[in-house]
Design a protein around this motif. Structure first.
Motif, short mmCIF file in Angstrom:
data_model
loop_
_atom_site.label_atom_id
_atom_site.label_comp_id
_atom_site.label_asym_id
_atom_site.label_seq_id
_atom_site.Cartn_x
_atom_site.Cartn_y
_atom_site.Cartn_z
N CYS A 85 4.49 3.24 -8.57
CA CYS A 85 3.67 2.06 -8.29
C CYS A 85 4.02 0.92 -9.25
O CYS A 85 4.18 -0.24 -8.83
CB CYS A 85 2.19 2.40 -8.40
N ASN A 120 7.52 -0.62 -8.48
CA ASN A 120 7.77 -1.20 -7.16
C ASN A 120 6.64 -2.08 -6.65
O ASN A 120 6.60 -2.42 -5.47
CB ASN A 120 8.02 -0.08 -6.16
N VAL A 132 3.65 9.22 -9.31
CA VAL A 132 3.19 8.18 -8.39
C VAL A 132 2.83 6.92 -9.17
O VAL A 132 3.17 5.80 -8.74
CB VAL A 132 1.98 8.69 -7.57
N ASP A 133 2.18 7.05 -10.30
CA ASP A 133 1.84 5.90 -11.13
C ASP A 133 3.10 5.13 -11.52
O ASP A 133 3.14 3.89 -11.49
CB ASP A 133 1.12 6.34 -12.41
N LEU A 191 3.48 -1.49 -6.14
CA LEU A 191 2.70 -0.80 -5.12
C LEU A 191 1.34 -0.40 -5.69
O LEU A 191 1.17 -0.30 -6.91
CB LEU A 191 3.44 0.45 -4.63
N VAL A 192 0.40 -0.13 -4.79
CA VAL A 192 -0.92 0.36 -5.18
C VAL A 192 -1.22 1.58 -4.33
O VAL A 192 -1.08 1.54 -3.10
CB VAL A 192 -2.02 -0.70 -4.96
N LEU A 193 -1.63 2.67 -4.98
CA LEU A 193 -2.01 3.87 -4.24
C LEU A 193 -3.34 3.60 -3.52
O LEU A 193 -4.38 3.47 -4.16
CB LEU A 193 -2.16 5.06 -5.18
N ARG A 194 -3.28 3.52 -2.20
CA ARG A 194 -4.48 3.23 -1.42
C ARG A 194 -4.79 4.32 -0.41
O ARG A 194 -5.80 4.24 0.30
CB ARG A 194 -4.34 1.90 -0.69
N SER A 254 0.83 -1.20 0.00
CA SER A 254 0.00 0.00 0.00
C SER A 254 0.86 1.25 0.00
O SER A 254 1.80 1.39 0.80
CB SER A 254 -0.91 0.03 1.23
N LEU A 255 0.53 2.19 -0.88
CA LEU A 255 1.24 3.46 -0.97
C LEU A 255 0.33 4.59 -0.50
O LEU A 255 -0.84 4.65 -0.87
CB LEU A 255 1.68 3.72 -2.41
N ARG A 264 -7.85 6.77 -9.47
CA ARG A 264 -6.98 5.59 -9.32
C ARG A 264 -7.53 4.57 -8.32
O ARG A 264 -7.29 3.38 -8.48
CB ARG A 264 -5.58 6.05 -8.90
#
Length: 268
Positions: free
Chosen positions: A94, A97, A90-91, A99-102, A19-20, A146
């Motif tokens: 993600c 790495n 940020v995309d 990751l998912v922007l949460r 989670s990012l 997103r």
């Protein structure tokens, strides 16, 4: 159908793996405190900052020491194009790495010197609205694009930073700032209801008088302690005390909380 309950052994305060969290205004004060606590809860973190790269990188180094991935990215949230570039970066992070922007903490904000409205310049008023209100709207819009299941996302949480000034009006000091924070409260309620079925929770934290650097930017470095007698708890709050509320609202522990505005004001 009965609600799904978390097993007692599940640490519901911890972020899901990968989670990012994006924190705007993350180089100091409440933003930096939120970053440290979020890292302890397992979030990987992007710190958005306006101008102080050294301060942002110092916080990033602290987060690395806590064992999470972290980056500092410059962006003026008042600039719609800059916000778009921030989220594009940020995309990329993600994708590279896994990751998912949460999470989004809409923390960036400004205050100005104490003045009556009839003394304020148009430039000041435009800046206040652009940073404190439009910046939060731009960032939340990009986050929803997103996170929302309507757009193919897997859900997430947004926490907007409001202020008790939005309730009190700040007469003779900064009614412009107070007006933007009152708008943040309304925005929080509306967006929470708008995306409630799309996996996105939206809440706000409304700090009272907090002992951070923002008072110095308004020309009143001792303001927090000068106001202590007006606070039922007889002291200003600390950035960590606000950050605790922000990180809780971002966490799975707050899974049934949306559209809330949580006061962290010492009773003021």
């Amino acid at each position: 159908m009965p609600a799904t309950l978390h097993p007692a052994s599940t640490p519901t305060h911890l972020a899901a793996a990968g989670s990012l969290l994006l924190i705007t205004g993350g180089s100091r004060g409440i933003g930096a405190a939120t970053a440290r606590l979020a890292a302890q809860a397992g979030w990987h973190v992007v710190l958005g900052y306006a101008s102080d790269a050294a301060a942002a990188e110092a916080v990033v180094a602290e987060l690395h020491a806590l064992g999470v991935m972290a980056w500092a990215l410059q962006a003026d949230v008042a600039d719609e194009a800059a916000v778009g570039r921030l989220f594009s970066q940020v995309d990329t992070l993600c994708a590279r790495n896994a990751l998912v922007l949460r999470g989004l903490a809409n923390n960036a904000g400004v205050v100005d010197r104490a003045q009556r409205l009839d003394e304020m310049s148009g430039e000041r008023l435009r800046r206040m609205v652009a940073v404190n209100l439009l910046g939060s709207l731009y960032c939340a819009r990009e986050a929803v694009r997103r996170m929302s299941t309507r757009h193919g996302g897997t859900g997430g949480a947004i926490v907007n930073l409001s202020s008790v000034a939005g309730r009190l009006g700040a007469p003779g000091q900064y009614v412009d700032y107070a007006a933007t924070k009152g708008a943040i409260d309304t925005f929080t309620l509306g967006l929470a209801r708008e995306v409630a079925t799309e996996g996105v929770r939206v809440n706000a934290v409304r700090p009272g008088v907090i002992d951070t650097e923002i008072h110095a930017s308004g020309g009143q470095p001792e303001r927090a302690w000068q106001l202590a007698p007006q606070i039922p708890m007889q002291r200003p709050g600390a950035a960590d005390e606000v950050a605790q509320a922000v990180v809780w609202l971002l966490s799975p522990a707050a899974s049934y909380t949306t559209g809330a505005v949580l006061d962290v004001t010492g009773g003021r």
